[in-house]
Scaffold this active site. Structure first.
Site, PDB file in Angstrom:
ATOM      1  NE  ARG A 137       7.785   5.551  -3.919  1.00 39.53           N
ATOM      2  CZ  ARG A 137       7.990   5.280  -5.234  1.00 39.53           C
ATOM      3  NH1 ARG A 137       7.986   6.280  -6.318  1.00 39.53           N
ATOM      4  NH2 ARG A 137       8.513   3.453  -5.826  1.00 39.53           N
TER       5      ARG A 137
ATOM      6  CG  ASP B 184      -1.796  -1.242   1.065  1.00 38.82           C
ATOM      7  OD1 ASP B 184      -2.442  -1.773   0.396  1.00 38.82           O
ATOM      8  OD2 ASP B 184      -2.632  -1.050   1.988  1.00 38.82           O
ATOM      9  N   GLY B 185       2.071   0.971   0.060  1.00 38.60           N
ATOM     10  CA  GLY B 185       3.296   2.186   0.283  1.00 38.60           C
ATOM     11  C   GLY B 185       3.096   2.472  -0.937  1.00 38.60           C
TER      12      GLY B 185
ATOM     13  CG  ASP C  89      -2.686  13.161  22.068  1.00 34.12           C
ATOM     14  OD1 ASP C  89      -2.775  14.030  23.194  1.00 34.12           O
ATOM     15  OD2 ASP C  89      -2.968  12.123  21.601  1.00 34.12           O
TER      16      ASP C  89
ATOM     17  CG  ASN D  51      -4.684   7.764   2.755  1.00 32.94           C
ATOM     18  OD1 ASN D  51      -5.837   7.092   2.071  1.00 32.94           O
ATOM     19  ND2 ASN D  51      -3.982   6.471   3.237  1.00 32.94           N
TER      20      ASN D  51
END
Lengths: 281, 281, 281, 281
Positions: free
Chosen positions: C59, C54-55, C154, C126
């Site tokens: 990209r 998925d990376g 946060d 995303n």
């Protein structure tokens, strides 16, 4: 000489045929085996062996309270019945040899006050629940006579540690490991974002007030006990009975939690500190 | 004769001018007043009066552990500093008269092992946290040497009861009332739906292993302690110190919870069982 | 004649050796194969085939936006890369034959205003995230120029449908299926129980204001973009680019969701309405 | 000339006496006022003015669908009835002058199939719910004929944007702002940690199958419609009707969300980008 109670799930062929194997096996090893009638008649064994699923363990613990139970899983999911069927001989040998610990959990005593009169007094192993019928209800919560909040929603759950993996977790509450001295008070679908579970000490007096005219029931361990009325006060506190499980050496709540519930987040994860959880380098 | 420690928030004019009022008032009533230097020098009072907010109480409890603290709120939100400024005279009179209870909470001792060596040993009042830098990290959790799970996400929180209303609740965990014998282990934004908090007994050995090469920090009570490395094992257990608050009669965690956090779900709700929470018919 | 772009994960032997098989296979079937240099030089294929996880898909979608991507999973978890390695020939044949649909998702454009000046303009597939450093920050949220709330915690996540299964779900937010016309705005560990996700229409103008002096970063698709300052306004809106996946007939978000994430609650459950989800009686 | 329908909450003195004021006021300004009987007889006004709370708005929208409604709040909480009682003259003047927008939301059409036959066809404004009686039920979910999962628990909610702040949010689901093209599918107390809401596009076909023998009901907008049987399939999809609210200039969902629900996390927070939310510098 070990005295072993033996109870098989009613009407479950597999459990009954296993019982027919287990009884002579135990007797050959010098055990006294007590059947369900004898147990109900008051005979007290060292351990009750329950052949069935978690439902059977709950039923036995209700009917014959305080006696340690070993569950042999003859069913779909055995979370409390941690011994799988095929290992019954090893497990019973450990019981005979005294190689087990008794894990003790609290129970909950629930009393309903209506117009100042106690009208119901009952107890639960897992949870005491007020649950709405078709419409939203208001439940007031008090801890040790102090007002906490009024929760509009589907009701309220008070859970013991052993009950926390059931309705409490389903409603978004935490899991309390065995040995935690406390009960979890979890609102069910509160129509408010303020639905954080409150974990209170075991010594706490928990009071729940039905503050709506609408239909609501008191449910103990999943069994309806009473239809409540507006103004009814349900007090919940540490009960007199104890829920006792006979725990063998290899049994492990965390393993069961992970495997029975399919809680293995990454099925390929290998724990760094040891391969099987209970054996560390 | 009461020995009272007095500490005002540094550089806060309002706190310092209140201190100037409080000291002679206490001395006129026969109290021995110990200032911050004397306290740091080892003098032991019955109670330390902290003029400031919750931050000051935390600082005092760290620097001068185990001594009961009464917080007088000179700040925005006083959840621990439950006495509001205008009631300081009544509150201190109750302290002088001994009309208070000491509410005691546990602390957490955290030790970091790297390659088998303990490299850091520290303690916390509220929480011990492993928190990721910019990227997701894996944290393995073990309880009493048993593997629980590997949590991919932003890290893990171990909280005491008094710390549970802080980061633990923010991360979706429960609130543990004072007196609960347990700690809450709560994953931070676990990249999995399996993020239920686990409440473990106070006696538990909690081990957290950083199982990623990525940046992560150990943070105690909100203060960064150490940058962790892959394979570091952080053990967390009940600490030697106790967190002690001097609690006056009218103080009430549940009232504070409701009002300080704006947790009054229905502002117009009137509790059935008494108007002020602590007085019941 | 199909024009196929081919990109293999850099430095991943398995991906590179698969590429060496794929290229002649495609050419034998009359395809024009464009390599990464040609693609970066501006050549426009019908589909880019990404050999990796998925990376890599993320990209490629960033560097060569708007072109449909088919991911062949050479990695651990392939949620976007839905074709498993061993099925590469069938999958590419379907691409050659035109038997695929293009599933299109929105992107997010984020602009940072400091003292009224736009200082950064970037886009994400995303999510756009404001995330705190070590300490709690306040983030104000506005939708269509209307104030929603100030969230201490946060930080804040704005996610597209394709991004909702990542950080958004981890922070307790919903999953938005492909085709939902909206973005999810989810607070990260809000120090308040009020942490419900807000899903806003795709047309919405989302403004996030950092209302704290403390360290905070703007992170797009997991990559830090900028350290923010107090008063910085981050506007987020539907971006100009589209995220496009080539989806073959057998691919199924819900199957992937269940199997890749181990989301099969009851591993033994058999769906009533059909055995494989996509074939119904 | 404006045609205004006027409906007051039945048996609510305050609403009826307000109606007695409103009718001549409208007629003096040249409006044609239609009463409930005329409306039920088929007369079509530009706007229906409902004097009551959110319950009345829901009832009117069911009985006289598709007509824009302006609610004047004569009740406890008016989330849909956004005009407070004391501002009724200003609000009605804006209606007369045409200074309002119509905010349109979808409805849900629910059809129950039993043994292949459609036995019930009904529609809802807020939500279609399958809810268990006293015991846990299994619900299978399919989206666009693809199997999603089987959820053991208290049931399942399908909510529209306008319904998302009700049971959906209570069950832990997100709030969908007006204009989001989607529905939220939220499990109720799933006995699994896998309880993430799924937001699906408005075009989706949602199928829910009751996969348990136990008692369960189909509930539309809080009103029980049918007791379900094992194997019943409930299809839910975008309905033919539209839910229409007349929205005046000052009205603001986010203000209402914050104030009506007491969702102001920090009561003292001052938004940076404008003081009143709807006026920005």
């Amino acid at each position: 000489m070990a005295r072993i109670g033996l109870i098989a799930a009613h009407g479950k062929t597999e459990a009954e045929s296993l019982a027919a194997e287990v009884i002579p096996w135990l007797e050959q090893r010098g055990c006294e085996v007590l059947n369900e009638d004898e147990l109900r008649g008051g005979a007290r064994p060292d351990v009750i062996v329950a052949l069935g699923g978690d439902g059977l363990i709950m039923r036995v613990a209700h009917d014959l309270p305080d006696i340690p139970i070993l569950g042999i899983n003859v069913g779909r999911v055995g979370f409390l019945a941690m011994t799988e069927r095929q290992h019954w001989q090893d497990a019973l040998q450990e019981i005979i040899d005294g190689r087990y610990e008794v894990q003790e959990g609290p129970t909950l005593e629930a009393t309903v006050f209506r117009n100042g009169q106690a009208i119901v007094d009952a107890w639960a192993i897992n949870d005491v629940v007020i649950r709405s019928g078709m419409q939203l209800i208001d439940v007031e919560v008090y801890i040790d006579e102090r007002y906490v909040n009024t929760y509009p929603g589907d009701g309220m759950i008070v859970a013991t540690p052993q009950g926390s993996t059931a309705y409490c977790m389903a409603a978004g509450g935490p899991v309390l490991a065995a040995g935690v001295g406390g009960f979890a008070v979890t609102p069910i679908c509160a129509h408010s974002p303020i639905r954080t579970t409150l974990v209170v000490p075991k010594s706490a007096l928990i009071e729940l007030v039905l503050a709506s005219e609408r239909e609501a029931h008191l449910i103990l361990d999943g069994v309806p006990e009473l239809e409540l009325q507006e103004g009814d006060v349900v007090t919940v506190r540490d009960g007199a009975h104890r829920f006792r499980l006979a725990v063998l050496e290899g049994m492990n709540f965390y393993d069961a939690f992970r495997s029975k519930f399919n809680f293995m987040i990454r099925p390929d994860a290998v724990p760094t500190l040891g391969r099987r959880g209970r054996e560390r380098p």
